[in-house]
Design an enzyme around this catalytic site. Sequence first.
Site, PDB file in Angstrom:
ATOM      1  N   ARG A  14     -13.069  -5.507  15.851  1.00 21.69           N
ATOM      2  CA  ARG A  14     -12.053  -4.531  16.193  1.00 21.69           C
ATOM      3  C   ARG A  14     -12.737  -3.191  16.445  1.00 21.69           C
ATOM      4  NH1 ARG A  14      -7.312  -1.932  12.422  1.00 21.69           N
ATOM      5  NH2 ARG A  14      -9.024  -0.489  11.927  1.00 21.69           N
ATOM      6  N   TRP A  43       2.175   6.905  11.981  1.00 20.56           N
ATOM      7  CA  TRP A  43       0.756   7.016  11.606  1.00 20.56           C
ATOM      8  C   TRP A  43       0.012   5.733  12.000  1.00 20.56           C
ATOM      9  CZ3 TRP A  43      -1.873   3.945   7.875  1.00 20.56           C
ATOM     10  CH2 TRP A  43      -3.229   4.314   7.725  1.00 20.56           C
ATOM     11  N   HIS A  66     -14.017  -4.627  11.249  1.00 24.22           N
ATOM     12  CA  HIS A  66     -13.576  -3.307  11.730  1.00 24.22           C
ATOM     13  C   HIS A  66     -14.773  -2.431  12.075  1.00 24.22           C
ATOM     14  CE1 HIS A  66      -9.285  -3.062   9.817  1.00 24.22           C
ATOM     15  NE2 HIS A  66      -9.500  -4.221  10.369  1.00 24.22           N
ATOM     16  N   ARG A 124       0.959 -11.262  13.329  1.00 25.47           N
ATOM     17  CA  ARG A 124       0.038 -10.508  12.470  1.00 25.47           C
ATOM     18  C   ARG A 124       0.384 -10.596  10.976  1.00 25.47           C
ATOM     19  NH1 ARG A 124      -4.189  -8.792  11.754  1.00 25.47           N
ATOM     20  NH2 ARG A 124      -4.064  -6.559  11.503  1.00 25.47           N
ATOM     21  N   TYR A 171      -6.771   7.329  12.747  1.00 26.89           N
ATOM     22  CA  TYR A 171      -6.633   6.071  12.011  1.00 26.89           C
ATOM     23  C   TYR A 171      -7.771   5.111  12.363  1.00 26.89           C
ATOM     24  CZ  TYR A 171      -5.927   1.281  11.250  1.00 26.89           C
ATOM     25  OH  TYR A 171      -6.170  -0.004  10.870  1.00 26.89           O
ATOM     26  N   ASP A 219      -6.338  -1.679  17.720  1.00 28.72           N
ATOM     27  CA  ASP A 219      -5.078  -1.493  17.012  1.00 28.72           C
ATOM     28  C   ASP A 219      -4.421  -0.187  17.455  1.00 28.72           C
ATOM     29  OD1 ASP A 219      -4.230  -1.808  13.447  1.00 28.72           O
ATOM     30  OD2 ASP A 219      -3.003  -1.374  15.209  1.00 28.72           O
ATOM     31  N   GLU A 250       2.278  -6.929  11.252  1.00 25.95           N
ATOM     32  CA  GLU A 250       1.758  -6.676   9.897  1.00 25.95           C
ATOM     33  C   GLU A 250       2.774  -5.936   9.035  1.00 25.95           C
ATOM     34  OE1 GLU A 250      -1.760  -4.291  10.961  1.00 25.95           O
ATOM     35  OE2 GLU A 250      -0.912  -2.737   9.683  1.00 25.95           O
ATOM     36  N   ASN A 257       0.816  -1.219   0.000  1.00 28.65           N
ATOM     37  CA  ASN A 257       0.000   0.000   0.000  1.00 28.65           C
ATOM     38  C   ASN A 257       0.850   1.270   0.000  1.00 28.65           C
ATOM     39  OD1 ASN A 257      -2.302   1.471  -0.036  1.00 28.65           O
ATOM     40  ND2 ASN A 257      -2.968   0.957   2.025  1.00 28.65           N
ATOM     41  N   GLU A 286      -3.087  -4.534  19.419  1.00 28.34           N
ATOM     42  CA  GLU A 286      -2.216  -4.725  18.254  1.00 28.34           C
ATOM     43  C   GLU A 286      -1.272  -3.547  18.064  1.00 28.34           C
ATOM     44  OE1 GLU A 286      -4.588  -5.075  14.778  1.00 28.34           O
ATOM     45  OE2 GLU A 286      -2.951  -4.628  13.421  1.00 28.34           O
ATOM     46  N   GLU A 309      -8.216 -11.360  10.241  1.00 32.34           N
ATOM     47  CA  GLU A 309      -8.785 -10.042   9.955  1.00 32.34           C
ATOM     48  C   GLU A 309      -9.523 -10.102   8.626  1.00 32.34           C
ATOM     49  OE1 GLU A 309      -5.902  -6.940   9.778  1.00 32.34           O
ATOM     50  OE2 GLU A 309      -7.377  -5.359   9.537  1.00 32.34           O
ATOM     51  N   ASP A 320      -6.124  -3.667   1.614  1.00 26.05           N
ATOM     52  CA  ASP A 320      -4.923  -3.575   0.782  1.00 26.05           C
ATOM     53  C   ASP A 320      -4.143  -4.876   0.711  1.00 26.05           C
ATOM     54  OD1 ASP A 320      -4.596  -2.014   3.470  1.00 26.05           O
ATOM     55  OD2 ASP A 320      -2.575  -2.727   3.058  1.00 26.05           O
ATOM     56  N   HIS A 361      -3.095 -10.473   9.004  1.00 28.96           N
ATOM     57  CA  HIS A 361      -3.489  -9.160   8.507  1.00 28.96           C
ATOM     58  C   HIS A 361      -4.421  -9.353   7.309  1.00 28.96           C
ATOM     59  CE1 HIS A 361      -1.844  -5.045   6.945  1.00 28.96           C
ATOM     60  NE2 HIS A 361      -2.791  -4.859   7.823  1.00 28.96           N
ATOM     61  N   HIS A 414      -1.628   0.793  16.356  1.00 25.62           N
ATOM     62  CA  HIS A 414      -1.028   1.296  15.105  1.00 25.62           C
ATOM     63  C   HIS A 414       0.327   1.961  15.316  1.00 25.62           C
ATOM     64  CE1 HIS A 414      -1.700   2.360  10.784  1.00 25.62           C
ATOM     65  NE2 HIS A 414      -2.400   1.256  10.891  1.00 25.62           N
TER      66      HIS A 414
HETATM   67  C1  CS2 Z   1      -4.271  -1.888   9.844  1.00 24.65           C
HETATM   68  C2  CS2 Z   1      -4.117  -1.785   8.367  1.00 24.65           C
HETATM   69  O1  CS2 Z   1      -5.802  -3.612   9.373  1.00 24.65           O
HETATM   70  C3  CS2 Z   1      -4.955  -3.201  10.186  1.00 24.65           C
HETATM   71  O2  CS2 Z   1      -4.645  -3.765  11.236  1.00 24.65           O
HETATM   72  O3  CS2 Z   1      -3.092  -1.748  10.555  1.00 24.65           O
HETATM   73  O4  CS2 Z   1      -5.338  -1.385   7.860  1.00 24.65           O
HETATM   74  C4  CS2 Z   1      -3.057  -0.805   7.886  1.00 24.65           C
HETATM   75  O5  CS2 Z   1      -3.384   0.493   8.331  1.00 24.65           O
HETATM   76  C5  CS2 Z   1      -3.035  -0.852   6.375  1.00 24.65           C
HETATM   77  O6  CS2 Z   1      -2.788  -2.172   5.978  1.00 24.65           O
HETATM   78  C6  CS2 Z   1      -1.970   0.061   5.812  1.00 24.65           C
HETATM   79  O7  CS2 Z   1      -1.946  -0.068   4.406  1.00 24.65           O
HETATM   80 MG    MG Z   2      -2.957  -3.046  12.186  1.00 20.88          MG
END
Ligand code: CS2
Ligand code: MG
Length: 409
Positions: A147, A409, A122, A290, A159, A217, A269, A37, A243, A346, A323, A319, A219
Amino acid sequence: MKIAAVDVVVTCPGRNFVTLRITTEDGITGLGDATLNGRELAVEAYLREHVVPLLVGRDASAIEDTWQYLYRGAYWRRGPVTMAAIAAVDTALWDIKARAAGMPLYQLLGGACRVGALAYGHASGRDLPELFDSIRAHLELGFRAIRVQTGIPGLDTVYGVAASAAGGGDRYDYEPARPTALPVEESWDTRAYLRHVPSVFEAVRSEFGPSLPLLHDGHHRMTPIEAARLGKALEPYDLFWLEDATPGEDQAALRLIRQHTTTPLAIGEVFNSIHDYTTLLSERLIDYVRSAVTHTGGVTALKKVLDFAAVYGVKSGMHGPTDISPVGMAAALHLDLAVHNFGIQEYMRHSAETLAVFRTSYTFADGLLHPSDAPGLGVELDVDAADHFPYRAAYLPVNRLADGTLHDW
Ligand code: CS2
Ligand code: MG
């Protein structure tokens, strides 16, 4: 069974995907996901310029040897671009082998250990009413694990909160990458986040009860002690996992978090090699791996990671955002069925636009995913349809703190 042709297909049905298609001299075709991504064209170039010329004429059945040839033969090892390219080749060769054998890939990997893979969806919301609606919507879709991502008072875009993202609405296929000339700059405040999140989970537990598996998450945004504080604060709400509590490449940081909290931890991930896990697994610093097939060097490599994890009682938690393409998703589902130490999968669910290009056969019912019993991965790529969706440059956002400091991020 020699490789006769190799194509790299870049398409953007709602978001960018890079797909490798390998065809053997007897006409069997296999697919591999090479989507990274925000850096898709780097992987396309790596494949097109440095991998495809090496594949034509090779024995398509020699999967391990091809993996080693591309990994060790490159001299320059690891990294997300290299390992996504190798993953696509590996996955496509497994697809071919299973198609040639007339069986779904999971059967080649040892058969099924379970009837289906528990999926999590999600849910998100800028505030509690929006979040509760999103959780209810996912429960109605059949998800048995959710989630939870929430808006943070004082921050306008956070996010994982679809409604606050460009395009608005509680889009289930929320895509953070934006087709803008430069990455969107979002703002972040960890202390505001740490003050707010426990109260959200307290409200969610009060509304939805004690048993619904809830995931969150982080992140990559916290320091180890901040992550330890959050893990401890969330213990009363019995999360399935927290996560990416910290940037995972600092594997030793998880020792400190582990000392302070029993909240289960999931990381990986953004990892692309088994070597990213050596401390985390051997010291039992995480509970879930992950990694996705797409970013870790393929089915061959991820199976090795999961077998390593099994030695230490660590489970899979692959994961599965939008994407990861339907090809990468299908590969994950075959592994989900075949490994003994499965944890959860996921499942963000792709848009109808994406599924018009990637014709899938995996199913989601009663909270469980199944890859289907079609030969191979069970996914077909409609190349004509793919041609209707040209690549569109898109970047993931960046985060800045109030003083302008760039933050994860
Ligand atoms: C995220 C992802 O799904 C998740 O756990 O961390 O959506 C992540 O933000 C994206 O794969 C980034 O491209
Ligand atoms: Mg994640």
